[in-house]
Design an enzyme around this catalytic site. Structure first.
Site, PDB file in Angstrom:
ATOM      1  N   ASP A 287       4.486  -0.609   6.294  1.00 28.36           N
ATOM      2  CA  ASP A 287       4.880  -1.954   5.894  1.00 28.36           C
ATOM      3  C   ASP A 287       5.017  -1.950   4.369  1.00 28.36           C
ATOM      4  OD1 ASP A 287       5.500  -4.634   5.854  1.00 28.36           O
ATOM      5  OD2 ASP A 287       4.001  -5.205   7.320  1.00 28.36           O
ATOM      6  N   GLU A 474       4.366 -15.194   7.239  1.00 32.98           N
ATOM      7  CA  GLU A 474       3.249 -14.337   6.787  1.00 32.98           C
ATOM      8  C   GLU A 474       2.102 -15.155   6.207  1.00 32.98           C
ATOM      9  OE1 GLU A 474       4.157 -10.373   5.473  1.00 32.98           O
ATOM     10  OE2 GLU A 474       6.263 -10.907   5.331  1.00 32.98           O
TER      11      GLU A 474
END
Ligand code: BGC
Length: 595
Positions: A287, A474
């Site tokens: 990520d 997020e």
């Protein structure tokens, strides 16, 4: 019959042999390229940057292997410009000694949502409510076409998390709290995206985030996941097994720690469990800045094959990793394994034969055919939680309807995060229809739009109030995170919209949200209550169900809390606490047609 049967068997055998041959040929090609590669070229393949991180020529000189488009400058004004930009970068890659083509990746998590004008599907939580694997497959296939039309051949989707805690800001990116349902839809999504992978209208898919992303304590993005082995094996791993069985090309590592160990550096889970145990032969991608955040060489040693070396990480990644290999800290064999996986997927995708985007796909972006499927997704995702006083379906012959709230006429608000921008948008965007526009299409009577919920129109024959959560993605969506304004409850303003029209005997409330919310009181004040999740660009699909052209089909993909204490206790490490009775159980959903 006997003859037909044996013919069938022999045809199947021929296909199987052909597939094995293709795999074998790819492996031979991969080996022969690998044998020619220098360490710099190998590390280049493992490097991912944004399209604007480097000068065009540096994509060749730094031997870059893949590119990500996400928040930040757009590659161009329209799809042709995007294709032109990515073509230029691809030409740089092809000009290098070995001419290995680039992969281009994007967070297309509900359609090619970074491109204004694309078809934007309901977020996965809504598709989870539909329970319709065929629809998920079709949506993914359309996303693949529209993604390829913008010059991109790899999507960072689907998210196959099992959210344990609805405080997590990414609940909506996942299909459901049910592992079984997630398994089924994960497979469908991979099939849809990847189809026959070497076709130019398909993309590489990514199951994410491996593993434990949705099961952190208190739902903190990137927090600590303190689960026992049994829970990991029983509830979290199966969707990855399903995705691997469906042939998923890549898997993204997660930001969270697992019993104190950063997932990016978790060799036992990444290499031993996923790659060796499940036989996953695709790419494990880090990520955002995973290399510098989670222990540099340890990340590669754990089994990460491509590092998202963005935001200034590239130099450290390329020189740091080279030094680690030369010193013997990272085995050459590990680097070879990573590059073999990357090349294998590039071959499977047909990139060596067709490295450039197909201009013929551009007219398909946002086509009516694609929008029709997205609208079906909207209709099938709606969950009817309450329907009293014959509030629904609405009669098209009544004379006056009042529609309340800013969410009723704003495509951005109805679409959630990862729409046009990373954190979503609070504006209308092109090609989308709003909920109010849908009502206007279907209903010819008098429509009053009471945007601010004045409560001045109680004389109307029906009231449709639309309330919900503003877009987030997020960390910004975690309830309790310092950067977040989200809460379990509706805002005071939205509660007031409902109260202003409560007790009219004709109040229909539509909730736009990325997760179940504590709305027990508001459900009590409403005659009908619909959980609409985050429908995306086809807001007009909602009216088609409210007016009875279609019945409700959606079933809750999560159990629904009655109070904040349920929210706190039901989820988290005590998930599935049987002492708690939710307001509505998993699978709940009413229909017009009884039985
Ligand atoms: C997210 C990923 C996403 C990546 C690239 C990260 O912050 O966790 O889901 O794919 O950014 O944009």
């Amino acid at each position: 019959m006997l003859f037909a049967g044996s013919l069938l068997i022999s045809c199947r055998q021929v296909i199987a042999v052909e597939e094995t041959n293709t795999d074998l040929i790819i492996e031979l090609k991969v080996d022969s390229i690998l044998a020619l590669m220098t360490l710099d070229e190998k590390i280049g393949q493992m490097s991912q940057v944004r399209h604007f991180d480097l000068e065009e020529k540096e994509f060749a000189s730094r031997l870059i292997g893949s590119v990500i488009h996400t928040e930040g400058p757009l590659p161009g004004e329209n799809a042709s410009d995007w294709q032109a930009k990515f073509t230029a970068l691809q030409k740089q890659a092809l000009s290098t000694r070995l001419g290995i083509p680039l992969l281009f990746a994007v967070d297309a998590v509900h359609g090619q949502n970074t491109y204004e004008g694309a078809t934007i599907f309901p977020h996965n939580i809504g598709l989870g409510a539909s329970g319709n694997a065929r629809l998920v497959e079709e949506a993914a296939a359309i996303t693949a076409i529209e993604t390829q039309a913008t010059g991109i051949n790899w999507v960072f989707s689907p998210c196959v998390a099992i959210p344990y805690n609805d405080k997590w800001g990414r609940v909506y990116e996942a299909f459901s709290e049910s592992t079984d349902l997630t398994n089924e839809l994960a497979k469908a999504s991979v099939r849809g995206h990847q189809g026959n992978l070497s076709d130019q209208s398909t993309v590489l898919a990514t199951a994410k985030h491996f593993i434990g992303d949705g099961a952190t304590d208190n739902g903190i993005e990137g927090g600590e996941t303190s689960l026992g082995v049994d829970e990991i094996v029983d509830r979290l791993l199966p969707p990855y097994r399903a995705a691997v069985e469906a042939g998923v090309g890549s898997i993204m590592a997660s930001f969270n720690t697992m019993s104190g160990q950063a997932m990016h550096a978790h060799r036992a889970l990444i290499t031993d469990t996923l790659k060796i145990g499940m036989g996953f032969d695709g790419i494990v991608v880090s990520d955002w800045k995973g290399y510098s955040k989670f222990g540099e060489a340890d990340v590669v040693k754990a089994g990460i094959d491509i590092c998202m070396a963005v935001d200034g990480d590239l130099d450290d990644f390329q020189t740091g990793l080279k030094g680690e290999v030369e010193s013997g800290n990272v085995a050459q064999a590990r680097i070879d394994d990573a590059v073999r996986r990357i090349l294998r997927q590039k071959f499977r995708l047909g990139l060596f034969e067709n490295p450039f985007p197909d201009a013929n796909l551009i007219t398909k972006i946002g086509s009516q055919k694609h929008r029709d499927v997205a609208r079906q997704g909207v209709r099938e995702s709606l969950v009817l939680l309450k329907n009293e006083n014959n509030a629904l379906p609405l009669d098209k012959e009544i004379s006056k309807i009042v529609v309340v709230g800013e969410f009723a006429d704003n495509a951005g608000l109805q679409s959630g995060g990862w729409t046009i921008n990373w954190q979503g948008t609070t504006e209308n965007y092109s090609g989308a229809t709003t909920i109010l526009e849908g009502i206007k299409e279907i209903y010819q009577g008098d429509i009053i739009y009471d945007k601010n919920g004045t409560g001045d129109h109680t004389d109307a024959d029906a009231v449709i109030v639309v309330v919900g959560e503003s877009p987030y993605a997020e960390f910004f969506g975690d309830i309790g995170h310092e950067a977040s304004v989200q809460s379990h409850n509706l805002s005071e303003a939205h509660k007031n919209y409902i109260d202003a029209y409560a007790n009219t005997g004709k109040l229909i409330t539509i909730l736009i949200s990325g997760r179940p919310m504590v709305v027990t009181e508001q459900i009590g004040h409403s005659d009908a209550f619909v959980a609409a999740w985050l429908p995306g660009s086809e807001g007009d699909g909602i009216a088609e169900v409210l007016f009875g052209d279609y019945d409700f089909k959606g079933k809750l993909p999560h159990s629904w809390p009655k109070s904040i204490s349920d929210y706190n206790n039901k989820y988290g490490p005590n998930f599935w606490d049987e002492s708690i009775t939710p307001l509505f159980p998993f699978g709940y959903g009413l229909q017009y047609k009884q039985g």
